[in-house]
Design an enzyme around this catalytic site. Structure first.
Site, short mmCIF file in Angstrom:
data_model
loop_
_atom_site.label_atom_id
_atom_site.label_comp_id
_atom_site.label_asym_id
_atom_site.label_seq_id
_atom_site.Cartn_x
_atom_site.Cartn_y
_atom_site.Cartn_z
N MET A 134 13.55 68.82 6.33
CA MET A 134 12.94 69.09 4.79
C MET A 134 11.79 70.17 4.88
O MET A 134 10.76 69.85 3.91
CB MET A 134 12.39 67.72 4.43
N LYS A 139 19.31 61.88 -2.30
CA LYS A 139 18.04 62.47 -2.64
C LYS A 139 18.21 63.98 -2.24
O LYS A 139 18.63 64.40 -1.22
CB LYS A 139 17.02 61.87 -2.04
N ASP A 194 24.06 58.39 1.09
CA ASP A 194 23.34 59.46 0.84
C ASP A 194 24.19 60.72 0.50
O ASP A 194 25.45 60.93 0.75
CB ASP A 194 22.19 59.60 1.90
#
Length: 272
Positions: A197, A84, A63
């Site tokens: 997030m 991502k 990642d």
């Protein structure tokens, strides 16, 4: 003692400590996938199991939050970037899962490496379920989740007697949408919240917590790139954290912490 001699002595001490530990890593077999957590970013937070896995794999799917130094441990492995980042072009989750299935089906020794812990807002559970449904052997190697280790690294205790009896880990990516959390209900618990997030929606989240009854003076913080050389932190109140984080130019990846535990940072200053 010269610098070179000192380094050799320190290395020997570390090697002796590892030898005394008598750590025997499990074997990563062909056709297996290991879902591993790289921790919050600091190389010292990498577990021995994950380090050993990286040394064995011949396919590494990693990642965006995994550092180049950690990726470099997988010497000779074929690398597959599957990072991502919000608002940026990125590999779809279904494509990542399909890649893991394909690599395992080819008889590869696969490590799927994520920042933090794979089972805490890392979609590791979804990947594990897909592998299980395909009959592909897998194993999970836990990592230090940034939601707790980042706090400790910046002088914020996740729990403190007299302040909290629980910690809420939440995701803020859906704030303001139909899929949003009930922030008012969370506010009413009176317990600290660690939000993953959520930077893009920080003002929305703060407003929702205030509307839910959380006092404007509640301590709040934003931690960026925790445990790394790029680490930055802003401490403010719930009423001002969005404005002050924006003024400081803070951006994802970051954690948002809201609650009385943040106020402890002033008394628990970390070592430089």
């Amino acid at each position: 003692m010269s610098g070179g001699a000192r380094n050799k002595s320190e290395n020997a001490t570390v090697e002796r400590a590892l030898a005394r530990l008598n750590f025997k890593p499990r074997e990563l077999h062909a056709g297996h996938v290991w879902l591993a957590g790289a921790g919050p970013g600091d190389l010292g937070s990498l577990t021995l199991e994950v380090l050993a896995a990286l040394g064995q794999c011949d396919a590494l799917v990693y990642d965006a939050l995994v550092s180049p130094e950690v990726v470099g441990v997988a010497e000779g492995a074929e690398l597959f970037y599957a990072g991502k980042r919000g608002g940026q072009p990125s590999m779809k989750q279904d494509d990542i899962t399909a890649l893991l299935v394909r690599l395992a089906s080819e008889g590869r020794r696969v490590v799927r490496l994520k920042g933090g812990d794979p089972y805490i807002f890392g979609r590791g559970g979804e990947e594990a379920l897909a592998l299980a449904r395909q009959g592909i052997p897998f194993h999970v190697l836990p990592g230090l989740t940034s939601g707790l280790s980042a706090l400790a690294a910046t002088g914020i205790p996740a729990t403190m007697r007299g302040i909290n009896k629980a910690v809420i880990l939440a995701t803020g990516h859906a704030a303001g949408s139909d899929d949003d959390l009930d922030w008012a209900a969370i506010a009413r618990t009176g317990q600290p919240i660690v939000i993953y997030m959520g930077m893009a929606n920080l003002s929305i989240i703060a407003a929702a917590l205030l509307e839910g009854g959380m006092p404007p003076s509640t301590a709040a913080a934003v931690i960026v790139a925790a445990t790394t050389l790029q680490e930055r932190i802003v401490v403010a109140t719930l009423a001002t954290i969005a404005e002050e984080a924006a003024a400081a130019g803070l951006a994802a990846p970051a954690l948002i912490i809201v609650g009385g535990i943040v106020a402890m940072r002033a008394a628990l200053a970390c070592e430089p």
